[in-house]
Design a protein around this motif. Structure first.
Motif, PDB file in Angstrom:
ATOM      1  N   GLU A  88       1.141   4.269  -2.938  1.00 14.89           N
ATOM      2  CA  GLU A  88       1.045   5.700  -2.697  1.00 14.89           C
ATOM      3  C   GLU A  88       2.285   6.446  -3.176  1.00 14.89           C
TER       4      GLU A  88
ATOM      5  N   TYR B  81      10.198  12.497  -4.226  1.00 15.62           N
ATOM      6  CA  TYR B  81       9.086  11.586  -4.542  1.00 15.62           C
ATOM      7  C   TYR B  81       9.596  10.280  -5.187  1.00 15.62           C
TER       8      TYR B  81
ATOM      9  N   GLU C 260       9.426   6.462  -3.684  1.00 10.63           N
ATOM     10  CA  GLU C 260       8.864   5.338  -4.452  1.00 10.63           C
ATOM     11  C   GLU C 260       9.802   4.139  -4.420  1.00 10.63           C
TER      12      GLU C 260
ATOM     13  N   ALA D  48       2.251   6.801  -6.945  1.00 12.69           N
ATOM     14  CA  ALA D  48       1.329   7.846  -7.418  1.00 12.69           C
ATOM     15  C   ALA D  48       1.915   9.233  -7.202  1.00 12.69           C
ATOM     16  N   ASN D  49       2.560   9.450  -6.031  1.00 15.50           N
ATOM     17  CA  ASN D  49       3.178  10.750  -5.779  1.00 15.50           C
ATOM     18  C   ASN D  49       4.290  11.036  -6.779  1.00 15.50           C
TER      19      ASN D  49
ATOM     20  N   ALA E  95       0.842  -1.215   0.000  1.00 14.87           N
ATOM     21  CA  ALA E  95       0.000   0.000   0.000  1.00 14.87           C
ATOM     22  C   ALA E  95       0.870   1.255   0.000  1.00 14.87           C
ATOM     23  N   ASN E  96       1.884   1.293   0.845  1.00 16.97           N
ATOM     24  CA  ASN E  96       2.795   2.442   0.874  1.00 16.97           C
ATOM     25  C   ASN E  96       3.505   2.614  -0.454  1.00 16.97           C
TER      26      ASN E  96
END
Length: 389
Positions: free
Chosen positions: A129, A154, A158, A132-133, A125-126
């Motif tokens: 996110e 960012y 990732e 996406a960032n 999940a992290n």
């Protein structure tokens, strides 16, 4: 009165007659002795004779040694700190590759697996996110609304999230492996030869639990003296005799590269046919004798009946032209059925006594008769003595 005739001779007359009677008795005894000397001799035994024959006898080399497992696998625990819940096999059981032998309690391991699975989901999940960032930062970078440093942060986040996902997957795989190790399985097919596992015990990693004779294969480790090693080659056929008298055929696999400095013997490893039966004649740990088959050679043989063993030596009786026998000491060798090899002490053309040899002495007079084969259903009769006259 008329004189009466005397009933007995005078003493003087009888004294003269005694020497005459004694001489007549001696003369009669002498005639009887002469008759006995001139009487023909009576044979002591009726026998049959034969000549030695040539035959091809196998060459064998005898040896002794131990029977051992071809390979004995040690099956140990790969789980630490777990309680042994179930033992499914015992000594002597035949198992197949992959069969479950014992089971550990898996409650703690199952909890660890679930925890690792949850940590993986969190990491995934992290990572989603962070991905996406990073994509949004890439879009904003082209418009000038976000600095280069922020965009780099960012992308770094990732990659960090993806690394955490990989670490969580590795942790989950490790816990699944621990769960797999709660079941002890057989690494190969074979026979369980030893068991030390006990239900309820908490064992450490590497603790021995079982021993397994791989594929049920045994080998005979024959001890052969150094002088005979050169006569044996890999592939040579071998006959191993078990303790119950049965024979097992094997084949030489290899010869040890060294000779024992104390006994001057080398080990010859003989492969025995695999047997998974508990009633197999040979078992690991037995001491057995055997013979290596080294071919065949010509030999002079005589019937077994012709050999008389006396005082630890072997003798045969040769029939002479005067119908008397001579006792000859011979050296015997190999045996083939009812015939025995003679390696010395006998001429190839000699006539030797076969039936009745065990009842003769040196110089006995015998009567030679042709040998008659005995009926198959009737046992051979023992030679009969001839009554002396």
């Amino acid at each position: 009165m008329p004189s009466s005739t005397p009933r007995f001779l005078p003493l003087a007359c009888s004294a003269h007659l005694l020497p005459l009677v004694f001489l007549l008795a001696l003369s009669g005894c002498g005639k009887k002795e002469d008759e006995k000397k001139n009487a023909p001799a009576t044979p002591a035994l009726t026998v049959t004779v034969a000549r030695p024959s040539s035959a091809s006898l196998p060459l064998r080399l005898g040896a002794n040694g131990n029977v051992a497992a071809w390979q004995e696998a040690i099956i140990g625990s790969e789980s630490a700190g777990l309680r042994l819940l179930e033992v499914r096999v015992n000594v002597g059981d035949v198992v197949k590759k992959g069969e479950v032998l014992a089971v550990f309690s898996a409650d703690t391991v199952n909890a660890d697996v679930e925890q690792a699975r949850a940590a993986l989901q969190e990491a995934q999940a992290n990572a989603a996110e962070a991905t996406a960032n990073a994509r949004r930062g890439q879009v904003l970078k082209s418009s000038g609304a976000m600095s280069e440093q922020q965009v780099t942060q960012y992308f770094t986040a990732e990659r960090t999230a993806q690394a955490r996902v990989a670490a969580a997957k590795a942790t989950l795989a490790q816990q699944n492996l621990r769960l797999k190790y709660t079941q002890v399985v057989a690494p190969d097919s074979g026979i369980i030869s030893a068991r030390s596992a006990t239900v309820g015990a908490v064992v450490g990693v590497g603790t021995e639990m079982f021993r397994l004779i791989r594929q049920g294969r045994l080998e005979w480790r024959a001890e052969v003296v150094a002088n005979d090693i050169g006569r044996i080659k890999p592939g040579t056929r071998v006959t191993v005799k078990a303790a119950n008298g049965s024979e097992v055929n094997g084949k030489v696999r290899m010869i040890a590269p060294t000779v024992d400095a104390q006994t001057r013997t080398a080990l010859v490893y003989v492969d025995l046919p695999p047997s998974l039966s508990s009633n197999a004649p040979l078992k690991a740990g037995m001491f057995a004798g055997g013979e290596f088959e080294l071919g065949a050679s010509d030999a002079m043989t005589v019937p077994q009946q012709a050999i008389a063993v006396r005082d630890g030596f072997s003798y045969v009786f040769r029939l002479n032209p005067d119908s008397r026998v001579s006792q000859l000491k011979v050296n015997t060798g190999r045996r083939l059925g009812e015939r025995i090899e003679v390696v010395g002490g006998l001429a190839p053309d000699a006539q030797i006594v076969v039936q009745g040899a065990g009842f003769l002495n040196d110089g006995d007079l015998v009567r030679n008769v042709p040998a008659t084969p005995a009926p198959a259903s009737a046992p051979a009769a023992a030679p009969s003595k001839v009554a002396a006259r």
